[in-house]
Write a protein that holds these residues in place. Structure first.
Motif, PDB file in Angstrom:
ATOM      1  N   ASN A  14       1.213   2.648  -6.949  1.00 12.67           N
ATOM      2  CA  ASN A  14       1.098   3.229  -5.608  1.00 12.67           C
ATOM      3  C   ASN A  14       0.236   2.322  -4.726  1.00 12.67           C
ATOM      4  OD1 ASN A  14      -1.852   4.409  -5.618  1.00 12.67           O
ATOM      5  ND2 ASN A  14      -0.945   5.011  -7.581  1.00 12.67           N
ATOM      6  N   LEU A  15       0.437   2.450  -3.440  1.00  9.53           N
ATOM      7  CA  LEU A  15      -0.272   1.610  -2.475  1.00  9.53           C
ATOM      8  C   LEU A  15      -1.759   1.916  -2.435  1.00  9.53           C
ATOM      9  CD1 LEU A  15      -0.110  -0.571  -0.292  1.00  9.53           C
ATOM     10  CD2 LEU A  15       0.460   1.227   1.367  1.00  9.53           C
ATOM     11  N   SER A  16      -2.134   3.169  -2.698  1.00  8.95           N
ATOM     12  CA  SER A  16      -3.555   3.528  -2.673  1.00  8.95           C
ATOM     13  C   SER A  16      -4.344   2.715  -3.689  1.00  8.95           C
ATOM     14  CB  SER A  16      -3.727   5.030  -2.956  1.00  8.95           C
ATOM     15  OG  SER A  16      -3.129   5.820  -1.964  1.00  8.95           O
ATOM     16  N   GLY A  23      -9.190  -4.617  -2.220  1.00  9.92           N
ATOM     17  CA  GLY A  23     -10.402  -4.627  -1.408  1.00  9.92           C
ATOM     18  C   GLY A  23     -11.663  -4.814  -2.230  1.00  9.92           C
ATOM     19  N   MET A  24     -11.634  -4.360  -3.477  1.00  8.02           N
ATOM     20  CA  MET A  24     -12.789  -4.514  -4.363  1.00  8.02           C
ATOM     21  C   MET A  24     -12.859  -5.905  -4.984  1.00  8.02           C
ATOM     22  SD  MET A  24     -14.700  -1.837  -4.294  1.00  8.02           S
ATOM     23  CE  MET A  24     -15.698  -1.988  -5.769  1.00  8.02           C
ATOM     24  N   ILE A  53      -0.453  -6.294   0.495  1.00 13.41           N
ATOM     25  CA  ILE A  53      -1.635  -6.705  -0.263  1.00 13.41           C
ATOM     26  C   ILE A  53      -1.821  -8.212  -0.227  1.00 13.41           C
ATOM     27  CG2 ILE A  53      -2.733  -6.690  -2.540  1.00 13.41           C
ATOM     28  CD1 ILE A  53      -2.426  -3.931  -1.221  1.00 13.41           C
ATOM     29  N   SER A  54      -3.056  -8.645  -0.037  1.00 16.35           N
ATOM     30  CA  SER A  54      -3.401 -10.056  -0.174  1.00 16.35           C
ATOM     31  C   SER A  54      -4.665 -10.157  -1.026  1.00 16.35           C
ATOM     32  CB  SER A  54      -3.637 -10.705   1.199  1.00 16.35           C
ATOM     33  OG  SER A  54      -4.726 -10.086   1.859  1.00 16.35           O
ATOM     34  N   GLY A  55      -4.800 -11.262  -1.714  1.00 15.37           N
ATOM     35  CA  GLY A  55      -5.977 -11.486  -2.561  1.00 15.37           C
ATOM     36  C   GLY A  55      -5.614 -11.578  -4.030  1.00 15.37           C
TER      37      GLY A  55
END
Length: 213
Positions: A14-16, A23-24, A53-55
């Motif tokens: 899921n995107l959540s 982000g973490m 999403i990136s990272g």
């Protein structure tokens, strides 16, 4: 945001989860491409999530040993992955010529049986993979397996995939040379909402203090 060690999140669906973990500062988000798995993610849903999403890099979690199809059959409808996670020996052999990061998932107490024999198994495959992700089927000898893994972590690129809590993760990392840890995502309570308590507690312990030094 940065973390003190490499972290892979298993079975993101899921995107959540994906947005929170990115982000973490997690290193890898894993997506299960086996249609029979409870955590299966369709090609359409994977593409929708990955575009936001990136990272982190993205890992395809391939089916385990009882499946007969080749790994190409599971990947052909997906956009590209950075990493392939597998546990079938035939997939490992087929991937030798590919310039792809490989995580070999080992359910240790199903394959090796005895913690003392773990090193013999790892030696066979150490030149074919980038990481070994070690999980357990049963928790009855968890401490014995953990001690064996800690002792071998300076010889092999091991990712610990069991027994990790917010209370013990710092102690485990300080006692070992682990390449990283793996945690598992969960389901949304409702669209767009997830209870991150356990996952968040561990990741928060691993946050790098930007003010330190």
């Amino acid at each position: 945001m940065a973390l003190k060690t490499f972290v892979k999140i298993n079975s993101v669906n899921n995107l959540s989860d994906a947005r929170y973990c990115a982000g973490m500062g997690v290193s890898v988000l894993g997506f299960n491409v086996d249609p029979l798995a409870d955590s299966y993610i369709s090609p359409e849903k994977y593409q929708a999530i990955s575009e936001w999403i990136s990272g982190p890099s993205f890992a395809a979690e391939l089916p385990e040993k009882n499946k007969s199809e080749s790994f190409e059959a599971y990947l052909k409808h997906y956009p590209s992955f950075d990493t392939l996670q597998l546990s079938r020996f035939e997939d490992l052999l087929a991937l030798q010529a590919r310039e792809t990061s490989i995580i070999y998932k080992l359910v240790a107490d199903k394959i090796v049986q005895n913690p003392a024999d773990l090193e013999k198994f790892l030696i066979q495959f150490k030149d074919l993979v980038h990481y070994f992700l070690i999980e357990l089927d049963q928790a009855t000898q968890e401490e014995l397996w953990l001690e064996a893994i800690i002792k071998l972590s300076d010889k092999f690129p091991l990712i610990l995939g069991f027994g990790i809590t917010a209370d013990n993760v710092s102690r485990i990392l300080s006692r070992s040379s682990l390449a990283g840890i793996a945690l598992t995502g969960g389901d949304e309570v409702r669209p767009g909402y997830r209870d991150f308590d356990e996952l968040a507690d561990i990741l928060e312990v691993l946050e790098v203090d930007d003010q330190a030094g």
